[in-house]
Structure formats: structure tokens, C-alpha cells
Design a protein around this motif. Structure first.
Motif, mmCIF file in Angstrom:
data_model
loop_
_atom_site.group_PDB
_atom_site.id
_atom_site.type_symbol
_atom_site.label_atom_id
_atom_site.label_comp_id
_atom_site.label_asym_id
_atom_site.label_seq_id
_atom_site.Cartn_x
_atom_site.Cartn_y
_atom_site.Cartn_z
ATOM 1 N N ASN A 54 25.185 -9.233 -28.940
ATOM 2 C CA ASN A 54 25.149 -8.288 -30.061
ATOM 3 C C ASN A 54 24.801 -8.943 -31.388
ATOM 4 N N GLY A 55 24.273 -10.187 -31.325
ATOM 5 C CA GLY A 55 23.907 -10.880 -32.553
ATOM 6 C C GLY A 55 25.100 -11.374 -33.344
ATOM 7 N N ILE A 56 26.304 -11.248 -32.780
ATOM 8 C CA ILE A 56 27.532 -11.636 -33.499
ATOM 9 C C ILE A 56 28.027 -12.965 -32.940
ATOM 10 N N PRO A 57 28.029 -14.030 -33.742
ATOM 11 C CA PRO A 57 28.411 -15.351 -33.231
ATOM 12 C C PRO A 57 29.906 -15.464 -33.000
ATOM 13 N N LYS A 58 30.287 -16.386 -32.104
ATOM 14 C CA LYS A 58 31.687 -16.779 -32.006
ATOM 15 C C LYS A 58 32.003 -17.659 -33.210
ATOM 16 N N THR A 59 33.266 -17.733 -33.597
ATOM 17 C CA THR A 59 33.630 -18.538 -34.757
ATOM 18 C C THR A 59 34.827 -19.417 -34.432
ATOM 19 N N GLY A 60 34.956 -20.499 -35.216
ATOM 20 C CA GLY A 60 36.086 -21.404 -35.048
ATOM 21 C C GLY A 60 35.631 -22.787 -34.644
ATOM 22 N N ASN A 61 36.592 -23.655 -34.360
ATOM 23 C CA ASN A 61 36.289 -25.030 -33.962
ATOM 24 C C ASN A 61 36.220 -25.190 -32.444
ATOM 25 N N LYS A 62 36.710 -24.158 -31.716
ATOM 26 C CA LYS A 62 36.714 -24.212 -30.260
ATOM 27 C C LYS A 62 36.455 -22.807 -29.725
ATOM 28 N N VAL A 63 35.493 -22.660 -28.807
ATOM 29 C CA VAL A 63 35.153 -21.352 -28.256
ATOM 30 C C VAL A 63 34.981 -21.480 -26.743
ATOM 31 N N ASP A 64 34.862 -20.344 -26.067
ATOM 32 C CA ASP A 64 34.632 -20.382 -24.621
ATOM 33 C C ASP A 64 33.381 -19.593 -24.261
ATOM 34 N N TYR A 65 32.734 -19.996 -23.170
ATOM 35 C CA TYR A 65 31.579 -19.294 -22.625
ATOM 36 C C TYR A 65 31.763 -19.151 -21.112
ATOM 37 N N THR A 66 31.319 -18.007 -20.576
ATOM 38 C CA THR A 66 31.310 -17.775 -19.130
ATOM 39 C C THR A 66 29.905 -17.343 -18.733
ATOM 40 N N PHE A 67 29.284 -18.066 -17.827
ATOM 41 C CA PHE A 67 27.944 -17.734 -17.347
ATOM 42 C C PHE A 67 28.068 -17.078 -15.974
ATOM 43 N N PHE A 68 27.263 -16.021 -15.746
ATOM 44 C CA PHE A 68 27.375 -15.283 -14.495
ATOM 45 C C PHE A 68 26.170 -15.525 -13.582
ATOM 46 N N GLU A 69 26.237 -14.969 -12.411
ATOM 47 C CA GLU A 69 25.344 -15.241 -11.292
ATOM 48 C C GLU A 69 23.854 -15.376 -11.619
ATOM 49 N N PRO A 70 23.235 -14.444 -12.351
ATOM 50 C CA PRO A 70 21.766 -14.481 -12.484
ATOM 51 C C PRO A 70 21.229 -15.698 -13.217
ATOM 52 N N VAL A 71 22.058 -16.424 -13.967
ATOM 53 C CA VAL A 71 21.526 -17.484 -14.825
ATOM 54 C C VAL A 71 21.691 -18.871 -14.236
ATOM 55 N N ALA A 72 22.162 -18.980 -12.989
ATOM 56 C CA ALA A 72 22.309 -20.299 -12.373
ATOM 57 C C ALA A 72 20.966 -21.022 -12.381
ATOM 58 N N GLY A 73 20.938 -22.242 -12.907
ATOM 59 C CA GLY A 73 19.717 -23.047 -12.967
ATOM 60 C C GLY A 73 18.943 -22.902 -14.258
ATOM 61 N N ASP A 74 19.224 -21.872 -15.058
ATOM 62 C CA ASP A 74 18.531 -21.694 -16.335
ATOM 63 C C ASP A 74 19.093 -22.658 -17.378
ATOM 64 N N LEU A 75 18.260 -22.957 -18.392
ATOM 65 C CA LEU A 75 18.672 -23.894 -19.435
ATOM 66 C C LEU A 75 19.076 -23.134 -20.695
ATOM 67 N N PHE A 76 20.252 -23.462 -21.198
ATOM 68 C CA PHE A 76 20.768 -22.843 -22.408
ATOM 69 C C PHE A 76 21.059 -23.928 -23.454
ATOM 70 N N GLU A 77 21.149 -23.506 -24.691
ATOM 71 C CA GLU A 77 21.518 -24.435 -25.756
ATOM 72 C C GLU A 77 22.544 -23.765 -26.659
ATOM 73 N N ILE A 78 23.698 -24.404 -26.810
ATOM 74 C CA ILE A 78 24.733 -23.931 -27.719
ATOM 75 C C ILE A 78 24.488 -24.582 -29.076
ATOM 76 N N ARG A 79 24.382 -23.769 -30.111
ATOM 77 C CA ARG A 79 24.134 -24.297 -31.458
ATOM 78 C C ARG A 79 25.245 -23.856 -32.394
ATOM 79 N N ILE A 80 25.734 -24.820 -33.182
ATOM 80 C CA ILE A 80 26.767 -24.537 -34.173
ATOM 81 C C ILE A 80 26.143 -24.617 -35.568
ATOM 82 N N PHE A 81 26.461 -23.637 -36.383
ATOM 83 C CA PHE A 81 26.035 -23.660 -37.778
ATOM 84 C C PHE A 81 27.270 -23.715 -38.672
ATOM 85 N N GLU A 82 27.204 -24.578 -39.683
ATOM 86 C CA GLU A 82 28.297 -24.674 -40.642
ATOM 87 C C GLU A 82 28.000 -23.749 -41.815
ATOM 88 N N VAL A 83 28.934 -22.851 -42.103
ATOM 89 C CA VAL A 83 28.799 -21.940 -43.232
ATOM 90 C C VAL A 83 29.747 -22.410 -44.317
#
Length: 815
Positions: A54-83
Motif C-alpha cells: 500500500n506504499g506505506i513503509p514499516k517504521t522503527g529499528n526492527k521490523v519483520d517480513y514474511t514471504f509467501f509461496e509464489p516468490v521463492a527464488g525471486d530477488l528482493f532488496e530491503i531498503r531503509i531510509f532515515e527521516v
């Protein structure tokens, strides 16, 4: 660049945590920074796209992600921005890339059901339903693509959450619902409640939760899901289905009184002595001895030690076996020991609630009423008045001279015509009566009486799609719905950036019920090409702030010139989304691979459910799939409430909204607002000006009254208005909103925490600023809330002390 700690090869279906490495960057400890986490996915062409939910980022110093079945093998990149929030908080913040981590999920070796949910799709409250609805059961699976999942529906009589097979062993609905796991790892089954309503109701009403005397107003349902009879998983949140067989009853220990001296019902005193008496009175506050249909009835309640509390009364028709509820009031504040309510008019509909429906029954001609009074904010029980064979209010089915005969046309003035004429309008439940009527009127004027409802359904479905379901005039393309008062011309800019974040081009975002673009505004003669973005955004800001009903005039203008060629509801959608498809056959090709239009809408082709899926062309039928889904969902969101402000409706009892003498709002008094120990101690004048007093009224209506009602009065004000002299004495800022009557400081009492107040305001109210004042990360010392008549920015900050000085930092409370 900071490092991110976390699993770079998580298994699908498992939740993994990612956090900023403390040892890689000292700025981790920067109290003036906020960290936003975005998720990017690498495409086949090598480009990265932002897939943050939804275009809404997670916030804080520690977050969680869960990846589901269709994305196995795909490459992702987690990016943090400091505001970084500059001081003071009103200045512009800056955002810079702070760290990144590449992640490639791996397939799970074990096929399993990870999560099960049950909900009522398309409804405002997805956890409520009736037996005419169709529920949706979903199982989120890992390693089960193409496999069959079996869903079992249960009526819940067990305490707590989850599935208790032993307690609910007799509550299993016989039908089994089956679904296949799709490429996204989801199996979805539709559960039609009407198909098995009879047996469901029999099962639900036959067995009760331990300690219950009846099933209650709702039947609670949940589902379990299994694969090959194994791995049973249950939904954790029940869906409450309205029980058609439920008949409300007075509470056992409440105070009850005869409505009039003629009422023949037993009396039940208040065991705590707080409720003294209750009875019907007329407009002159005189006790009524008898009433008839058409009479305006007010209720007087005498009490003691309840000032500042709230009560509710219920009028019951007395029967020796089972009483019938005929009227229930809204919440009423007790400001005096004797309260006379606004009351209600005794109509045929209200009288009919007390009849048994049996021909010849005395209730059909004459009824006896008693009044139950329920204290809402004390532990005491409610009290019933008028329940003694010497004292119930007797009501005869006679016509008052003030009532117009049913055949008289004047009788229709009090009715909302929406209930008959527009009750089947799709998505009508998401908008007001005025909105519904105007949509149908527009379609009548454009396409005639015969097609008005058909085309109105089409237009409603289109506006649902274009506004993402908000139906708001200020819905801006690609942005979450904002407070309309906070929107400025700058909110319409759409920037395109290169990989380094440099702006390479800019354009303008669409806005409104059908997402007005520059081209659309030019087409209706509202904007002239070449006059610049500033003028364009000025016009879009006007559209955003004019309100939904007014903006419908512009919607009509958009269709007016093309009404002759728009012959179907589908054409309405095409005229908004792809005008060249209007009037064409379903196989008409709108866009082909290689064009910019296809690139922007490629998902329409790749995710199509039709025969032409992924053929590198976008046909008219594919474009219309989203429209047809909107119509289908809108069928479950038809109008249920009918409250036309343009028509007179029969009076109903409600809490008086007009502030009493000495009150700025229903709950905020002038005395409370100007109370100041500093002013009293130092002999300072703390009287607001007329303008400041008006600000205080708005603060009371929009902030304090709502907090007060939410927490049943269990709050206290510590500071509201400060005159210039008082503000200077306490060391307040010259720009403090307290100085102008636009802020209050508040604390919870009787178990209500300050954190609860902060969360409620943040999630539910329109405000300029809320401040988590000192304290700890778990609980502030108090909460500051600011409100402006216009331009509320909804900023959240925390006040802390650094080296003895107060510092304000951006604070996005994770609660």
C-alpha cells in the motif's frame, strides 16, 4: 551506509526479523531520526520496483517480513531510509538512504497451511454479517500449489479464541467447502449462509456456551482448513452473524418503572438507590396518564449521585411471559438530578413492535409500557420503571388529531425516499442519501428513466474503483486518503526519479471521484492548456475541497457530451479508463505490447482471468474485469441506513447536542477551559477573547467531546486555555496553541492510560498535532492535542528532555 541484520534466505511462510546493526552506525542512537523500511523486487529487465504494501513503509529499528509461496527464488532488496525531523517540528524533514540488504526467499520443503481467515468481503465491518450474506474463507498455504483445501464451518460456543473441537463437537455445519490453492498460495472458498440457513440456525440455537441462557443477538462462526484431512488450522477472529431468532430482554437486575399511572406492570426499584423514578411526560413536563399513536412522548428520569454520568432508557411492552422492546434511547448525559429527554413520537411502527402478531391478541389494540433505565458508567445494574400491576403506561391504538391519515399525501413528508427508490443501488451503503439521490438524478438526466438505475449502478462501480473504495472528492491518485484540510497544491505533484533519486521529470496526480486528469478537466472546459501546473493544481485543490455531492456536478459534465455513445454501464467505465473502447466489442484491442499504454497496464493482461490472458494485448473484456468485480462486491454493500437531511424524518430520542448554558460543547465547560492554578495564584486574567472562545468551542466539539465519549468520561484536563499573561508566566512558547484556545492537555483516569488516549486520537480524530509528553516509551505523563479550524497537519511528536532542555522528535507509536 548502515548494515541490516537478518536472514538473507528466509523460507517462504516463515516470519523473519530484520534490524539495523548497532555496531555499523552510531546514528542508530539519533533520537531525532525516524527509520522507514521499503521492500523492492528485481524485475526480469534488471530494474527494481517498489512493492511496499500500500506504499506505506514499516517504521522503527526492527521490523519483520514474511514471504509467501509464489516468490521463492525471486530477488528482493530491503531498503531503509532515515527521516530526520528538523526543529521545530513544523519545518521540512529530510529523507536519505540509510542501508540495504538483498534477500532471496527459498521454498519450504513441507507443504502446510500457514493461516486461515474468515470475513465478509465488501462490508464496512468484515466481521459482521447476516444470513443473506456470502462469507469468504481463505487459507494461506506454503508448498501446496494446485492442491485442494477443505474448509469446515463451525458455530462457536467455546470461550476465547481458536478452535475447541471438544466444546464445539455438536456445532459443525454439515457442508464441506473446497478450493484449490492458486499460484499465490491462497485457497479461497465462498460460503453462502442463505444456502444452509435453516440448519445453521437450528445448530446455533440448540447448543449454548456454558453459563449462557440463550444464544444472544449473534451467532459466532469460524472456519477450519485441512489438506488431505491433516494440518488443521483455524481462523482466529469470528464472524458475528445476526441471529434472526433473538429477542432482546430487559436486564435482570435493572431498575424498572411504570411509564404512566395507568400501566399495569410490576415495579422493580434500584438496589443502589441511584435511579429514583422514570415516567412519560408531555412538552410541558407534566406526567402523562395515557398516550396514543401519534403522541410526542418525553421521558423524565429522576436520579441522585449521577451528575456527569450517562444513562440510557429502554421502553418495553409488558407481557406476562416475554416483554417486547419498542424503543431504545441514545446515550444521555445526566447534568441534573431530574432529566427530561428529547423523547420520541409513538408511531405505528413503534406500536407494532409490541404486538404478538396473533389475531385477537389484546396487544394488537392496547399495550402497557414500562421504562428500564440503564446507568452506563457505574458498576450498578439498570433499573426498570413501570413494572407493577398498578403502574404501567397504557397505550391505545387510537389516532391523535396531529396524525395525518395514511391516505393523505402529506404523510410521506417524514419518509426518506431512498429507502424505496435507491435501496438496490450498488455501493449505496458506502455513501450518504444525498450522494445516492444525486447519482441517480444525474443518470436520469443523461440516459432517461428506463436506464437510470442500470447506469447509476455502473457509475457507482466506477467511482469505487477510481477512489479505491473511499468515494471521497479528495482522493488523490497513488496516495493514501488524507485529512482534506491538510491537502495543499504540492500534494498533486508526481515525480519520476532516476536510480540515484534525482528528479528527472514531474507531472500531476489525478484527483476525485473519477480521478480527474488535466485532459479530463480540459475536456469539460474547466482548464485551459498552457496555463501551467500552478493553475492546474489550484483547480484540483478546489475539486478536492468542495465535497463529494458538489463534485458530482463535474462528474456529470464529464459524461454529458458523450452520453449518446455511452449505451451501457460498461461504457461508463471505458469512458473514464480507456475512451476508445466505448461502444466496441469485447475482443476489441485497446493496447498492444510495445506501447507505453500497455506497459502502464500490463498487469491487466498478465493477471486476467479470461481466455486472452498474457497474449501481449489488452482487450476491452480484460479492462472490464476490474469493473465487473466492483459491481459484484457492490452488491454486498447496498444501502442499509436511510437518513436524508433534505427530508423531515420522525423525531427520535438522542443525546442533546446543543451545549447547555456555561458549556462550550456538550462536555467542555468554559470554567474547565480557563481553569489555571497559575492564574489564580498570581492574580492573572485568563479570559479568552471572542475568537479564542470560538476556537475553544471547536476544540471541545472535535477533540474533547469525542475523547470523553470514547472513554466514558474517565479523563481529566490539566491545561486548556492560557492568556498571554498566563502563558508567559508558565514559560510557554508564544506560538503555543494553548495561547489561542486550540490545544488541551489530558490524562486518563480510573484505569484509562494516557497511551490509550494517544492511540485513539492518532487513529480516529482529525488533529493538528499530538504530543507524547515525556514519560517513557510505554506511557507518557500526559497527552497534548492541538486542533485548528483549518489546516490540521496530523503530526505526531514526543517531548523528551536532553541536557535539561525539551526536545521534540517525530514519534510514530507502534501500538
Amino acid at each position: 551506509m548502515a548494515a541490516i541484520i537478518g536472514n538473507q534466505n528466509p523460507k517462504v511462510g516463515e516470519t523473519n526479523f530484520y534490524e539495523i546493526s548497532i555496531f555499523s552506525s552510531l546514528t542508530f542512537f539519533n533520537p531525532g531520526s525516524k527509520y522507514e523500511w521499503y521492500l523492492f523486487k528485481k524485475q526480469k529487465n534488471g530494474n527494481w520496483i517498489d512493492i511496499t504494501k500500500n506504499g506505506i513503509p514499516k517504521t522503527g529499528n526492527k521490523v519483520d517480513y514474511t514471504f509467501f509461496e509464489p516468490v521463492a527464488g525471486d530477488l528482493f532488496e530491503i531498503r531503509i531510509f532515515e527521516v530526520k525531523q528538523a526543529l521545530p517540528p513544523s519545518t521540512q524533514s529530510t529523507k536519505t538512504l540509510y542501508g540495504k540488504l538483498q534477500v532471496r526467499p527459498t521454498a519450504s520443503k513441507i507443504g502446510q497451511i500457514d493461516k486461515v481467515v474468515l470475513f465478509n468481503r465488501g462490508k464496512k465491518d468484515v466481521n459482521k454479517a447476516n444470513y443473506r450474506d456470502t462469507l469468504i474463507a481463505q487459507a494461506f498455504c506454503t508448498g501446496l500449489f494446485g492442491q485442494e483445501i477443505e474448509f469446515q464451518l463451525w458455530e462457536d460456543d467455546a470461550p476465547g479464541e481458536g478452535h475447541n473441537a471438544e466444546i464445539n463437537k455438536n456445532n459443525k455445519i454439515p457442508r464441506v467447502y473446497k478450493a484449490i490453492v492458486n499460484e499465490k498460495g491462497i485457497a479461497e472458498a465462498k460460503i453462502s449462509l442463505s444456502a444452509d440457513e435453516k440448519i445453521m440456525r437450528q445448530i446455533a440455537n440448540k447448543y449454548l456456551m456454558k453459563g449462557d441462557k440463550d444464544e444472544g443477538a449473534n451467532h459466532e462462526y469460524y472456519v477450519t482448513a485441512t489438506h488431505l484431512g491433516k494440518g488443521e488450522k483455524a481462523s482466529q477472529v469470528n464472524v458475528n452473524v445476526a441471529n434472526p431468532d433473538y429477542k432482546p430482554k430487559p436486564k435482570e437486575n435493572t431498575a424498572k418503572f411504570p411509564a404512566t399511572p395507568a400501566s399495569k406492570t410490576p415495579k422493580q426499584p434500584d438496589t443502589k438507590g441511584k435511579i429514583i423514578d422514570a415516567y412519560f411526560v408531555d412538552a410541558n413536563k407534566k406526567k402523562l396518564t395515557k398516550v396514543k399513536i401519534g403522541d410526542k412522548i418525553r421521558v423524565r428520569v429522576d436520579s441522585q449521585n449521577l451528575k456527569g454520568k450517562h444513562i440510557q432508557y429502554v421502553v418495553w411492552e409488558y407481557d406476562s411471559i416475554s416483554h417486547d422492546e419498542v424503543y431504545r434511547s441514545a446515550k444521555i448525559r445526566v447534568d441534573y438530578d431530574s432529566v427530561v429527554t428529547g423523547g420520541f413520537t409513538l408511531t405505528d411502527d413503534i406500536f407494532s413492535k409490541g404486538t404478538s402478531g396473533v389475531w385477537g391478541d389484546s396487544d394488537n389494540e392496547k399495550q402497557n409500557y414500562f421504562i428500564e433505565v440503564i446507568p452506563l458508567e457505574i458498576s450498578g445494574e439498570s433499573k426498570k420503571f413501570g413494572v407493577d400491576s398498578d403502574g404501567l403506561m397504557e397505550v391505545e391504538k387510537l389516532k391523535s388529531p396531529s396524525v395525518v391519515d395514511k391516505n393523505n399525501k402529506q404523510d410521506t413528508k417524514g419518509k426518506c425516499i431512498c429507502q424505496e427508490q435507491y435501496k438496490n443501488l450498488v455501493w449505496g451503503g458506502a455513501v450518504s442519501c444525498e450522494f445516492r439521490k444525486k447519482v441517480v438524478q444525474i443518470c436520469l438526466e443523461l440516459w432517461g428513466e428506463e436506464k437510470k438505475m442500470q447506469m447509476a449502478n455502473g457509475l457507482m462501480a466506477v467511482m469505487n474503483v477510481e477512489t479505491a473504495g473511499s468515494f471521497k472528492a479528495h482522493q488523490i491518485m497513488g496516495k493514501s486518503l488524507q485529512d482534506v484540510n491538510s491537502i495543499t497544491k504540492d500534494d498533486f505533484w508526481l515525480y519520476k526519479k532516476d536510480k540515484n533519486g534525482k528528479i528527472i521529470s514531474k507531472s500531476s496526480r489525478a484527483v476525485g471521484l473519477i480521478q480527474f486528469t488535466q485532459a479530463a478537466l480540459q475536456a469539460i472546459g474547466e482548464f485551459k492548456s498552457g496555463t501551467g501546473f500552478d493553475k492546474l493544481h489550484e483547480l484540483k485543490l478546489k475539486l478536492a475541497k468542495m465535497g463529494e455531492v458538489n463534485q458530482l456536478d463535474y462528474v456529470k459534465k464529464y459524461f454529458a457530451d458523450s452520453k449518446a455513445k455511452i449505451k451501457s454501464p460498461e461504457d461508463i467505465y471505458l469512458h473514464v479508463f480507456a475512451p476508445k473502447g466505448v461502444g466496441k466489442a469485447d475482443d476489441f484491442v485497446l493496447y498492444e505490447s510495445g506501447t507505453e499504454e500497455y506497459r502502464q497496464n500490463a498487469s491487466v493482461d498478465t493477471k486476467s482471468t479470461g481466455d486472452n490472458k498474457n497474449d501481449k494485448k489488452i482487450q476491452r473484456s480484460e479492462i472490464l474485469e476490474r469493473y465487473h468485480n466492483s459491481v459484484k462486491e457492490g452488491e454486498n454493500n447496498k444501502p442499509k441506513e436511510f437518513k436524508c437531511s433534505a427530508t423531515k424524518v420522525a423525531p427520535v430520542a438522542k443525546t442533546p447536542e446543543a451545549p447547555k448554558e456555561g458549556m462550550l460543547s456538550v462536555h467542555l465547560s468554559l470554567a474547565q477551559a480557563v481553569k489555571s492554578d497559575t492564574a489564580k495564584k498570581n492574580g492573572l486574567d485568563n479570559t479568552p477573547s471572542a475568537a479564542e472562545k470560538e476556537n475553544l468551542k471547536q476544540l471541545g466539539i472535535n477533540i474533547y467531546d469525542k475523547i470523553y465519549d470514547k472513554f466514558n468520561g474517565n479523563v481529566r484536563l490539566t491545561s486548556v486555555f492560557r492568556s498571554e499573561a498566563v502563558n508567559k508566566k508558565v514559560g510557554g512558547s508564544s506560538t503555543s496553541q494553548h495561547r489561542f484556545g486550540q490545544a488541551l492537555d489530558i490524562q486518563g483516569t480510573n484505569g484509562i492510560t494516557n497511551k490509550q488516549i494517544f492511540k485513539y486520537v492518532k487513529e480516529n480524530l482529525t488533529y493538528h498535532q499530538i504530543i507524547w509528553e515525556y514519560g517513557s516509551k510505554n506511557e507518557p505523563d500526559w497527552v497534548h492535542v492541538g486542533y485548528k479550524p483549518l489546516g490540521n497537519k496530523k503530526t505526531n511528536t514526543r517531548a523528551t528532555r536532553v541536557n535539561g532542555k525539551t526536545k521534540y522528535i517525530t514519534f510514530d507509536l507502534a501500538i
